[in-house]
Design a protein around this motif. Structure first.
Motif, PDB file in Angstrom:
ATOM      1  N   GLY A  19      20.359 -11.140  51.326  1.00 51.38           N
ATOM      2  CA  GLY A  19      20.634  -9.841  52.476  1.00 51.38           C
ATOM      3  C   GLY A  19      21.987 -10.065  53.272  1.00 51.38           C
ATOM      4  N   VAL A  20      23.008  -8.831  53.353  1.00 54.81           N
ATOM      5  CA  VAL A  20      24.079  -8.538  53.715  1.00 54.81           C
ATOM      6  C   VAL A  20      23.887  -7.921  55.157  1.00 54.81           C
ATOM      7  CG1 VAL A  20      24.027  -6.723  52.506  1.00 54.81           C
ATOM      8  CG2 VAL A  20      26.264  -7.873  53.798  1.00 54.81           C
ATOM      9  N   SER A  21      24.129  -7.959  56.834  1.00 51.48           N
ATOM     10  CA  SER A  21      24.070  -6.598  57.716  1.00 51.48           C
ATOM     11  C   SER A  21      25.289  -6.513  58.540  1.00 51.48           C
ATOM     12  CB  SER A  21      23.158  -7.388  58.657  1.00 51.48           C
ATOM     13  OG  SER A  21      23.246  -8.641  58.936  1.00 51.48           O
ATOM     14  N   ALA A  22      25.454  -5.541  59.146  1.00 55.66           N
ATOM     15  CA  ALA A  22      26.635  -5.591  59.632  1.00 55.66           C
ATOM     16  C   ALA A  22      26.054  -4.300  61.298  1.00 55.66           C
ATOM     17  CB  ALA A  22      27.549  -4.512  59.130  1.00 55.66           C
ATOM     18  N   GLU A  23      27.448  -4.949  62.245  1.00 56.35           N
ATOM     19  CA  GLU A  23      26.965  -3.958  63.496  1.00 56.35           C
ATOM     20  C   GLU A  23      27.840  -3.942  64.090  1.00 56.35           C
ATOM     21  OE1 GLU A  23      24.196  -4.201  67.761  1.00 56.35           O
ATOM     22  OE2 GLU A  23      23.965  -5.712  66.509  1.00 56.35           O
ATOM     23  N   VAL A  24      28.146  -2.532  64.530  1.00 57.04           N
ATOM     24  CA  VAL A  24      29.198  -2.181  65.764  1.00 57.04           C
ATOM     25  C   VAL A  24      28.426  -1.780  66.899  1.00 57.04           C
ATOM     26  CG1 VAL A  24      29.549   0.512  64.113  1.00 57.04           C
ATOM     27  CG2 VAL A  24      31.348  -1.118  65.687  1.00 57.04           C
ATOM     28  N   ARG A  25      29.642  -2.351  67.900  1.00 58.49           N
ATOM     29  CA  ARG A  25      28.804  -1.568  69.131  1.00 58.49           C
ATOM     30  C   ARG A  25      29.943  -1.138  70.439  1.00 58.49           C
ATOM     31  NH1 ARG A  25      24.678  -5.352  73.305  1.00 58.49           N
ATOM     32  NH2 ARG A  25      23.845  -4.755  71.732  1.00 58.49           N
ATOM     33  N   PHE A  26      30.374  -0.353  71.006  1.00 62.14           N
ATOM     34  CA  PHE A  26      30.914   0.782  71.640  1.00 62.14           C
ATOM     35  C   PHE A  26      30.577   0.385  73.321  1.00 62.14           C
ATOM     36  CE2 PHE A  26      30.841   1.749  67.511  1.00 62.14           C
ATOM     37  CZ  PHE A  26      33.447   2.106  67.417  1.00 62.14           C
ATOM     38  N   ASP A  27      31.191   0.193  74.335  1.00 63.08           N
ATOM     39  CA  ASP A  27      30.418   0.188  75.307  1.00 63.08           C
ATOM     40  C   ASP A  27      31.855   0.279  76.153  1.00 63.08           C
ATOM     41  OD1 ASP A  27      31.782  -2.246  76.710  1.00 63.08           O
ATOM     42  OD2 ASP A  27      30.105  -3.647  75.068  1.00 63.08           O
ATOM     43  N   TYR A  28      31.169   1.447  77.293  1.00 62.65           N
ATOM     44  CA  TYR A  28      32.008   1.329  78.340  1.00 62.65           C
ATOM     45  C   TYR A  28      31.955   0.176  79.922  1.00 62.65           C
ATOM     46  CZ  TYR A  28      35.324   3.926  81.654  1.00 62.65           C
ATOM     47  OH  TYR A  28      36.079   4.491  82.779  1.00 62.65           O
ATOM     48  N   ARG A  29      32.922  -0.760  80.433  1.00 64.28           N
ATOM     49  CA  ARG A  29      32.151  -0.940  81.492  1.00 64.28           C
ATOM     50  C   ARG A  29      32.696  -0.067  83.128  1.00 64.28           C
ATOM     51  NH1 ARG A  29      35.811  -6.908  82.730  1.00 64.28           N
ATOM     52  NH2 ARG A  29      33.912  -7.680  85.142  1.00 64.28           N
ATOM     53  N   LEU A  30      31.872  -0.577  83.377  1.00 62.69           N
ATOM     54  CA  LEU A  30      31.450  -0.198  84.708  1.00 62.69           C
ATOM     55  C   LEU A  30      32.292  -0.537  85.659  1.00 62.69           C
ATOM     56  CD1 LEU A  30      27.584   2.084  84.373  1.00 62.69           C
ATOM     57  CD2 LEU A  30      30.208   2.708  83.857  1.00 62.69           C
ATOM     58  N   THR A  31      32.161  -1.888  86.069  1.00 57.92           N
ATOM     59  CA  THR A  31      32.138  -3.109  87.210  1.00 57.92           C
ATOM     60  C   THR A  31      34.050  -2.982  86.836  1.00 57.92           C
ATOM     61  OG1 THR A  31      32.166  -4.471  85.767  1.00 57.92           O
ATOM     62  CG2 THR A  31      30.373  -3.971  87.296  1.00 57.92           C
TER      63      THR A  31
END
Length: 141
Positions: free
Chosen positions: A35-47
């Protein structure tokens, strides 16, 4: 942005215990898969950057592909299962909120809440989809 990719290659030793009246049997199989997997996540810091808290809304995309070979259980032909090969492709998008708080010496608290949606998952393409009759499993013959 965070990105993660992984690959796995595995061999399983499966035992299934069957009790029929006073007798019992152990049936075994040894499928292989990868199996192969990939994840990409974008976030925006509020503090603020100096705050011990890191809170952020995020959006993420995950893609997973797995292939498990078919197998025939050994030990008792009368009770043995023939399991066909299975391919899985899953795509998922998530929208959520995370909170992270460092405490001390690498320890901390982390929590997130997210809503996700599967994007046209293909839970059984190619060879031997789940629920397909065992006669379709060419590798098992």
């Amino acid at each position: 942005m965070q990105a993660v990719a992984s690959y796995g290659d595995f061999e399983l030793d499966l035992d299934r215990h069957v009790r029929l009246g006073p007798s019992s049997r152990t049936l075994s199989g040894d499928p292989e898969g990868d199996g192969v997997s990939a994840e990409v996540r974008f976030d925006y810091r509020l503090t603020d950057s100096g705050s011990p808290w890191y809170t952020a809304p995020f959006v993420a995309y995950r893609h997973v592909e797995a292939d498990i070979d078919g197998y025939r259980e050994a030990e008792s032909a009368a009770n043995a299962l023939i399991v066909s090969s299975q391919d899985l492709e899953e795509r998922r998008v998530e929208l959520g909120f995370m909170a992270d708080r460092g405490l001390m010496d690498g320890y901390g608290l982390y929590a997130e809440a997210a809503l996700g949606e599967h994007l046209g998952d293909d839970r059984g393409s190619g060879r031997g989809a789940p629920g397909q009759p065992a006669e379709q499993c060419m590798e098992c013959r």
